[in-house]
Design an enzyme around this catalytic site. Structure first.
Site, PDB file in Angstrom:
ATOM      1  N   ASN A   1     -51.069  28.099 -11.720  1.00 29.58           N
ATOM      2  CA  ASN A   1     -51.308  27.125 -12.779  1.00 29.58           C
ATOM      3  C   ASN A   1     -50.257  26.486 -13.355  1.00 29.58           C
ATOM      4  O   ASN A   1     -49.121  26.986 -13.196  1.00 29.58           O
ATOM      5  CB  ASN A   1     -52.000  27.908 -14.116  1.00 29.58           C
ATOM      6  CG  ASN A   1     -51.401  29.254 -14.179  1.00 29.58           C
ATOM      7  OD1 ASN A   1     -50.778  29.873 -13.384  1.00 29.58           O
ATOM      8  ND2 ASN A   1     -51.379  29.864 -15.693  1.00 29.58           N
TER       9      ASN A   1
ATOM     10  N   GLU B   1     -48.878  24.473 -16.600  1.00 24.50           N
ATOM     11  CA  GLU B   1     -49.078  24.125 -17.786  1.00 24.50           C
ATOM     12  C   GLU B   1     -48.108  22.928 -18.140  1.00 24.50           C
ATOM     13  O   GLU B   1     -46.885  22.456 -17.384  1.00 24.50           O
ATOM     14  CB  GLU B   1     -48.888  25.319 -18.945  1.00 24.50           C
ATOM     15  CG  GLU B   1     -49.758  26.306 -18.371  1.00 24.50           C
ATOM     16  CD  GLU B   1     -49.748  27.439 -19.319  1.00 24.50           C
ATOM     17  OE1 GLU B   1     -48.801  27.645 -20.312  1.00 24.50           O
ATOM     18  OE2 GLU B   1     -50.845  28.188 -19.337  1.00 24.50           O
TER      19      GLU B   1
ATOM     20  N   CYS C   1     -55.203  24.273 -13.826  1.00 23.93           N
ATOM     21  CA  CYS C   1     -55.482  25.554 -13.183  1.00 23.93           C
ATOM     22  C   CYS C   1     -55.106  26.118 -11.737  1.00 23.93           C
ATOM     23  O   CYS C   1     -54.892  24.994 -10.938  1.00 23.93           O
ATOM     24  CB  CYS C   1     -57.113  26.101 -13.337  1.00 23.93           C
ATOM     25  SG  CYS C   1     -57.643  26.030 -14.949  1.00 23.93           S
TER      26      CYS C   1
ATOM     27  N   GLU D   1     -56.747  27.306  -9.409  1.00 22.41           N
ATOM     28  CA  GLU D   1     -57.682  26.985  -8.430  1.00 22.41           C
ATOM     29  C   GLU D   1     -57.587  25.584  -8.157  1.00 22.41           C
ATOM     30  O   GLU D   1     -58.093  24.995  -6.984  1.00 22.41           O
ATOM     31  CB  GLU D   1     -59.330  27.322  -8.958  1.00 22.41           C
ATOM     32  CG  GLU D   1     -59.460  28.932  -9.277  1.00 22.41           C
ATOM     33  CD  GLU D   1     -59.051  28.935 -10.844  1.00 22.41           C
ATOM     34  OE1 GLU D   1     -58.176  28.672 -11.260  1.00 22.41           O
ATOM     35  OE2 GLU D   1     -59.837  29.743 -11.302  1.00 22.41           O
TER      36      GLU D   1
ATOM     37  N   CYS E   1     -62.718  29.130 -14.258  1.00 26.49           N
ATOM     38  CA  CYS E   1     -63.362  28.272 -15.416  1.00 26.49           C
ATOM     39  C   CYS E   1     -64.391  27.301 -15.040  1.00 26.49           C
ATOM     40  O   CYS E   1     -64.319  26.928 -13.951  1.00 26.49           O
ATOM     41  CB  CYS E   1     -62.221  27.824 -16.530  1.00 26.49           C
ATOM     42  SG  CYS E   1     -61.696  26.009 -15.541  1.00 26.49           S
TER      43      CYS E   1
ATOM     44  N   CYS F   1     -63.064  24.388 -13.146  1.00 20.53           N
ATOM     45  CA  CYS F   1     -62.720  24.639 -11.496  1.00 20.53           C
ATOM     46  C   CYS F   1     -63.899  24.837 -10.775  1.00 20.53           C
ATOM     47  O   CYS F   1     -63.948  24.436  -9.648  1.00 20.53           O
ATOM     48  CB  CYS F   1     -61.777  25.659 -11.446  1.00 20.53           C
ATOM     49  SG  CYS F   1     -60.340  25.222 -12.086  1.00 20.53           S
TER      50      CYS F   1
HETATM   51  N1  THU Z   1     -56.216  29.260 -15.950  1.00 21.27           N
HETATM   52  C1  THU Z   1     -56.373  29.388 -14.443  1.00 21.27           C
HETATM   53  O1  THU Z   1     -55.326  28.666 -13.892  1.00 21.27           O
HETATM   54  N2  THU Z   1     -57.495  29.604 -13.922  1.00 21.27           N
HETATM   55  C2  THU Z   1     -58.590  29.948 -14.407  1.00 21.27           C
HETATM   56  O2  THU Z   1     -59.568  30.033 -14.029  1.00 21.27           O
HETATM   57  C3  THU Z   1     -58.657  30.227 -15.876  1.00 21.27           C
HETATM   58  C4  THU Z   1     -57.233  29.827 -16.695  1.00 21.27           C
HETATM   59  C5  THU Z   1     -55.001  29.106 -16.697  1.00 21.27           C
HETATM   60  C6  THU Z   1     -54.892  27.817 -17.542  1.00 21.27           C
HETATM   61  C7  THU Z   1     -53.811  28.203 -18.350  1.00 21.27           C
HETATM   62  O3  THU Z   1     -52.643  28.031 -17.596  1.00 21.27           O
HETATM   63  C8  THU Z   1     -53.894  29.725 -18.331  1.00 21.27           C
HETATM   64  O4  THU Z   1     -54.553  30.269 -17.380  1.00 21.27           O
HETATM   65  C9  THU Z   1     -54.357  30.136 -19.535  1.00 21.27           C
HETATM   66  O5  THU Z   1     -55.789  29.570 -19.735  1.00 21.27           O
END
Ligand code: THU
Length: 129
Positions: free
Chosen positions: A43, A45, A54, A56, A87, A90
């Protein structure tokens, strides 16, 4: 089985690269192409929170940028009491390429769960345009 270990290792390494100063929730993903290549993602940010991508989708976009469009499996790795599932965004992004994708969700304690993407996203959006 050997492939699963490789995918878990790739996801673990990718998770260590996660850029998540805001959530402090690192996620690693490893996507297996139908020709047995692995693309990893973490991920990423941003201070403008909505720009976050994310793990994925980072893995998926990296694979697509390398010319891959068919995938057989994905490993998702988090440090959570229970493995987490991808999520909704994704799920939809992956569905476009491989509705039957195997998804293995795992945590650092070694727990694992296995799903099919079409099971996680029933009646997905799909249209001929
Ligand atoms: N996140 C992912 O990378 N994958 C997921 O399936 C759910 C959430 C990340 C996004 C964000 O950087 C952190 O997790 C918190 O939501």
């Amino acid at each position: 089985m050997k492939m699963l270990k490789e995918l878990l290792d790739s996801a673990r390494k990718a998770r260590e690269q996660a850029y998540c100063p805001y959530s402090r929730f690192p996620v690693g993903a490893a996507l297996l192409t139908s020709d047995n290549e692995i693309f990893a993602g973490c991920n990423v940010e941003n201070l403008s929170f909505g720009l976050t991508v994310c793990a994925e989708r980072t893995a998926l976009f990296s694979a697509v940028a390398a010319g891959k469009r068919q995938f057989s499996g994905m490993v998702l790795l988090t440090d959570t009491p229970e493995p987490v599932t991808p999520c909704g965004a994704c799920r939809q992004a992956l569905y476009e390429f491989s509705p039957n994708l195997w998804i293995v969700t795992a945590n650092l304690h070694g727990q694992q769960r296995v799903y099919r993407l079409c099971q996680l996203l029933p009646d997905a959006f799909l249209a001929k345009i």
